[in-house]
Design a protein around this motif. Structure first.
Motif, PDB file in Angstrom:
ATOM      1  N   LEU A   1      42.831  44.500  39.333  1.00  0.00           N
ATOM      2  CA  LEU A   1      43.210  43.184  38.826  1.00  0.00           C
ATOM      3  C   LEU A   1      43.024  43.110  37.316  1.00  0.00           C
ATOM      4  O   LEU A   1      43.891  42.595  36.600  1.00  0.00           O
ATOM      5  CB  LEU A   1      42.385  42.103  39.525  1.00  0.00           C
ATOM      6  N   ILE A   2      41.920  43.640  36.824  1.00  0.00           N
ATOM      7  CA  ILE A   2      41.675  43.650  35.375  1.00  0.00           C
ATOM      8  C   ILE A   2      42.716  44.512  34.678  1.00  0.00           C
ATOM      9  O   ILE A   2      43.250  44.141  33.625  1.00  0.00           O
ATOM     10  CB  ILE A   2      40.241  44.132  35.080  1.00  0.00           C
TER      11      ILE A   2
ATOM     12  N   ILE B   1      47.599  43.497  51.009  1.00  0.00           N
ATOM     13  CA  ILE B   1      46.586  44.405  50.468  1.00  0.00           C
ATOM     14  C   ILE B   1      46.181  43.838  49.115  1.00  0.00           C
ATOM     15  O   ILE B   1      46.927  43.928  48.138  1.00  0.00           O
ATOM     16  CB  ILE B   1      47.136  45.835  50.326  1.00  0.00           C
ATOM     17  N   TRP B   2      45.007  43.237  49.052  1.00  0.00           N
ATOM     18  CA  TRP B   2      44.547  42.579  47.844  1.00  0.00           C
ATOM     19  C   TRP B   2      44.038  43.623  46.858  1.00  0.00           C
ATOM     20  O   TRP B   2      43.401  44.596  47.237  1.00  0.00           O
ATOM     21  CB  TRP B   2      43.450  41.577  48.176  1.00  0.00           C
TER      22      TRP B   2
END
Length: 82
Positions: free
Chosen positions: A48-49, A41-42
């Motif tokens: 991400l930030i 699960i990306w």
């Protein structure tokens, strides 16, 4: 070692196959890697930030903490030994 203290039943089960385990071929390995990467699960761009920011802030806090302790010990040693 833990393998030396196993019971006789476990030792008999291990001795059934005398051949070495089969090696995975490179194409099979690549297919397995791709299959595993599909399960991941990306994170979204926002996640991400956020994760990157939290990591950088943590590293900066730890650098400041270690630098502060180092500076304090240096001043203490210079005061003690002059």
């Amino acid at each position: 070692m833990a393998t030396e203290t196993r019971g006789e039943a476990a030792a008999k089960d291990e001795g059934k196959s005398n051949s070495a385990p089969k090696r995975t071929t490179p194409p099979l390995f690549v297919r397995q890697v791709i299959a595993e990467l599909r399960k991941v699960i990306w994170p979204t761009r926002r996640e991400l930030i956020t994760y990157t920011t939290v990591s950088l802030v943590f590293v900066l806090v730890m650098v400041a903490l270690v630098a502060g302790i180092d500076w304090g010990l240096q001043k203490g040693v210079f005061w003690l030994f002059g």
